[in-house]
Write a protein that holds these residues in place. Structure first.
Motif, PDB file in Angstrom:
ATOM      1  N   GLY A   1     -98.195  30.856  45.499  1.00  0.00           N
ATOM      2  CA  GLY A   1     -97.828  32.000  44.652  1.00  0.00           C
ATOM      3  C   GLY A   1     -98.363  33.311  45.185  1.00  0.00           C
ATOM      4  O   GLY A   1     -97.656  34.336  45.164  1.00  0.00           O
ATOM      5  N   CYS A   2     -99.601  33.301  45.685  1.00  0.00           N
ATOM      6  CA  CYS A   2    -100.201  34.524  46.210  1.00  0.00           C
ATOM      7  C   CYS A   2     -99.526  34.943  47.512  1.00  0.00           C
ATOM      8  O   CYS A   2     -99.435  36.142  47.813  1.00  0.00           O
ATOM      9  N   SER A   3     -99.053  33.979  48.251  1.00  0.00           N
ATOM     10  CA  SER A   3     -98.299  34.285  49.462  1.00  0.00           C
ATOM     11  C   SER A   3     -96.989  34.969  49.119  1.00  0.00           C
ATOM     12  O   SER A   3     -96.613  35.973  49.734  1.00  0.00           O
ATOM     13  N   LEU A   4     -96.308  34.469  48.097  1.00  0.00           N
ATOM     14  CA  LEU A   4     -95.055  35.084  47.651  1.00  0.00           C
ATOM     15  C   LEU A   4     -95.306  36.486  47.099  1.00  0.00           C
ATOM     16  O   LEU A   4     -94.549  37.423  47.370  1.00  0.00           O
ATOM     17  N   ALA A   5     -96.397  36.619  46.328  1.00  0.00           N
ATOM     18  CA  ALA A   5     -96.690  37.898  45.676  1.00  0.00           C
ATOM     19  C   ALA A   5     -97.011  38.996  46.687  1.00  0.00           C
ATOM     20  O   ALA A   5     -96.721  40.179  46.443  1.00  0.00           O
ATOM     21  N   THR A   6     -97.599  38.637  47.805  1.00  0.00           N
ATOM     22  CA  THR A   6     -98.007  39.642  48.799  1.00  0.00           C
ATOM     23  C   THR A   6     -97.108  39.659  50.023  1.00  0.00           C
ATOM     24  O   THR A   6     -97.383  40.388  50.986  1.00  0.00           O
ATOM     25  N   GLN A   7     -96.048  38.861  49.990  1.00  0.00           N
ATOM     26  CA  GLN A   7     -95.097  38.777  51.117  1.00  0.00           C
ATOM     27  C   GLN A   7     -95.818  38.466  52.436  1.00  0.00           C
ATOM     28  O   GLN A   7     -95.568  39.083  53.480  1.00  0.00           O
ATOM     29  N   THR A   8     -96.709  37.498  52.340  1.00  0.00           N
ATOM     30  CA  THR A   8     -97.430  37.019  53.512  1.00  0.00           C
ATOM     31  C   THR A   8     -97.156  35.524  53.686  1.00  0.00           C
ATOM     32  O   THR A   8     -96.601  34.873  52.801  1.00  0.00           O
ATOM     33  N   LYS A   9     -97.564  34.999  54.813  1.00  0.00           N
ATOM     34  CA  LYS A   9     -97.458  33.557  55.054  1.00  0.00           C
ATOM     35  C   LYS A   9     -98.844  32.928  54.886  1.00  0.00           C
ATOM     36  O   LYS A   9     -99.858  33.561  55.173  1.00  0.00           O
ATOM     37  N   SER A  10     -98.855  31.688  54.433  1.00  0.00           N
ATOM     38  CA  SER A  10    -100.143  31.023  54.204  1.00  0.00           C
ATOM     39  C   SER A  10    -100.152  29.644  54.842  1.00  0.00           C
ATOM     40  O   SER A  10     -99.105  29.033  55.061  1.00  0.00           O
TER      41      SER A  10
END
Length: 390
Positions: free
Chosen positions: A262-271
Motif C-alpha cells: 500500500g505504501c508503495s502504491l501511495a508514493t508511486q515507488t517500487k518495493s
C-alpha cells in the motif's frame, strides 16, 4: 539419586576445564557463523576425554556432533545443545562462552559415569544463534526428531527453570523511487524514503490492534545521501514477534506485506521484501519437565522465578516442536544488568562466572539423572509434548 550424586562429584572434578574454556572463548570471541576456533577448541576438549566428535555436522561449517555416551541396547536419546557465538562490538554479552562451558562440563560429567547410564547422549554444537539461527536449519533437516529430550542452559540475572519465548521473523525492506533536485524539479522525483517512512508509521499504528505479546521493532539502514536530492533508495530491517508462530505467520506477516504494498502504491515507488535469517518459533513449554528443573534448582539452593509471559526469542523454540526441549537460565549476577551490554560481557569473562557454570551443569545433569532414573517422568514429558504439538 545414586547417579545424580556421582554426576555432581564429576562436575566438581572437571570444573576447572570448564572455567578455562569460558575464559578462552570470552577472550577470543567470534561472531555468528564465524566460530571456527571456538568450535575447534570445544572439540579438542571433548576428544581429550574420549568423546568422539564429527565436525561440520549437518553441513554447517562451525557445528559439531559429540557422542558422549553410546549404548546400542538403549532406545533413549538425549541431546545437550551448545552455543558459542559472540555479538558484534559487545563480544560475549549474551554469555554464550559460559553457556558452552556449562554444556561441556555437563557432558564430561556424564562421560565420567558412562557405566551407570543406559542412554545415548550427544552434545551438539549449534552455532549462529544470534543471527541466522542454525538450530532452525537443523530442526528443518530433522536432526532433533530422534531425541527424547534436548536441553541447554543460558545465562541471565535470574534462575529460570524454563523460558517462555516469542516467535519472530525478520525482514529487509527496500523502496526504490526516482531521484530529483528538491529545489529545481521535485515533481520529477518519487521518494523511496517517503515510502519507507509511511510504512514505519503504519507499523506504529499496527501495534494498538495486535494481540498481547506482539512486538514490532526495526531500524533504517539507508535513507538518502543529500538534503537536496529526493532519495531513490531507502532500506530498513524490521523484526515482528509474537507468542504464537501461527498468529505471526497467518495475521501479522500478511498485514505487514499489505502495508508495504500500500505504501508503495501511495508514493508511486517500487518495493521489495526479503526475509532475513530463519523464522524462530515460540517455545513448546512443557510443565512436566519444567517442574523437574524447578526441583533441581530448589534442591541445590538456587532461588528461581517462573515466567508469567514470554520474553526474548531463541532458535531453541524450533527445537521444542521437534522433541521435548528445555531452556533454563542460571543467574551470573543479582544486579539488574541487561544482556547484550558490555557490562554483562565483562561479568561473563570474570571469576563471577565460575559458580554460574557449576550451577548450569548441575541443572543439566540433575535434570537428566532424574528423568533417566525414573522412566515415568520421561514418559509424562513425551506425552505432554505430543499433546501440545496437536
Amino acid at each position: 539419586m545414586i547417579l545424580e550424586k556421582k554426576l555432581i562429584n564429576s562436575i566438581e572434578k572437571y570444573k576447572e576445564e570448564a572455567f578455562a574454556l569460558n575464559y578462552y572463548l570470552a577472550k577470543n570471541p567470534e561472531i555468528s557463523g564465524k566460530e571456527y576456533n571456538s568450535c575447534k577448541k570445544i572439540m579438542e576438549i571433548l576428544n581429550r576425554h574420549q568423546i568422539t566428535t564429527k565436525e561440520k555436522f549437518s553441513d554447517i561449517d562451525t557445528s559439531f556432533l559429540g557422542e558422549v555416551i553410546k549404548k546400542e541396547n538403549s532406545n533413549i536419546n538425549i541431546a545437550i545443545l551448545t552455543e558459542y557465538d559472540a555479538l558484534p562490538e559487545v563480544e560475549h554479552a549474551c554469555g554464550h562462552s559460559a553457556s558452552a562451558a556449562i554444556s561441556v562440563l555437563a557432558a564430561l560429567a556424564l562421560k565420567d559415569n558412562e557405566e551407570y547410564i543406559n542412554a545415548n547422549i550427544d552434545i551438539i554444537g549449534t552455532p549462529d544463534e544470534e543471527d541466522i539461527g542454525m538450530k532452525v536449519t537443523m530442526a528443518d533437516k530433522g536432526v532433533f526428531d530422534k531425541y527424547d529430550c534436548a536441553i541447554m542452559v543460558h545465562l541471565g540475572i535470574k534462575n529460570i527453570p524454563n523460558w517462555k519465548m516469542l516467535a519472530f521473523e525478520t525482514y529487509e525492506i527496500e523502496f526504490t523511487g526516482f531521484p530529483a533536485h528538491t529545489a529545481v524539479a521535485p515533481w520529477c522525483g518519487r521518494s523511496a524514503l517517503d515510502g519507507l517512512m509511511l510504512s514505519i508509521h503504519a507499523f506504529d499504528l499496527m501495534r494498538k490492534c495486535t494481540k498481547r505479546n506482539t512486538i514490532i521493532e526495526g531500524f533504517i539502514q539507508e535513507g538518502g545521501s543529500a538534503t537536496n536530492i529526493i532519495p531513490n533508495k531507502a532500506k530498513a530491517k524490521y523484526t515482528f514477534r509474537s507468542d504464537s508462530l501461527k498468529y505471526l505467520k497467518e495475521e501479522i506477516i500478511p498485514w505487514f506485506k499489505n502495508i508495504i504494498e500500500g505504501c508503495s502504491l501511495a508514493t508511486q515507488t517500487k518495493s521489495k521484501i526479503e526475509i532475513f535469517g530463519n523464522s524462530f518459533s515460540d517455545m513448546n513449554y512443557l510443565k512436566s519437565g519444567t517442574q523437574i528443573i524447578m526441583n533441581v534448582m530448589k534442591d541445590y539452593g538456587m532461588e528461581y522465578e517462573t515466567m508469567d509471559y514470554p520474553e526474548g526469542s531463541s532458535d531453541m523454540g524450533n527445537v521444542s516442536y521437534r522433541c521435548p526441549a528445555f531452556h533454563p537460565s542460571v543467574a551470573i549476577t543479582n544486579k539488574n544488568i541487561a544482556l547484550h551490554t558490555k557490562e554483562f560481557a565483562d561479568i561473563v569473562a570474570s571469576e563471577k562466572s565460575e559458580p554460574c557454570i557449576i550451577n548450569g551443569a548441575t541443572v543439566i545433569d540433575g535434570f537428566l539423572a532424574r528423568i533417566l532414573e525414573n522412566s515415568e517422568i520421561l514418559k509424562s514429558i513425551k506425552q505432554e509434548f505430543l499433546k501440545n504439538k496437536i
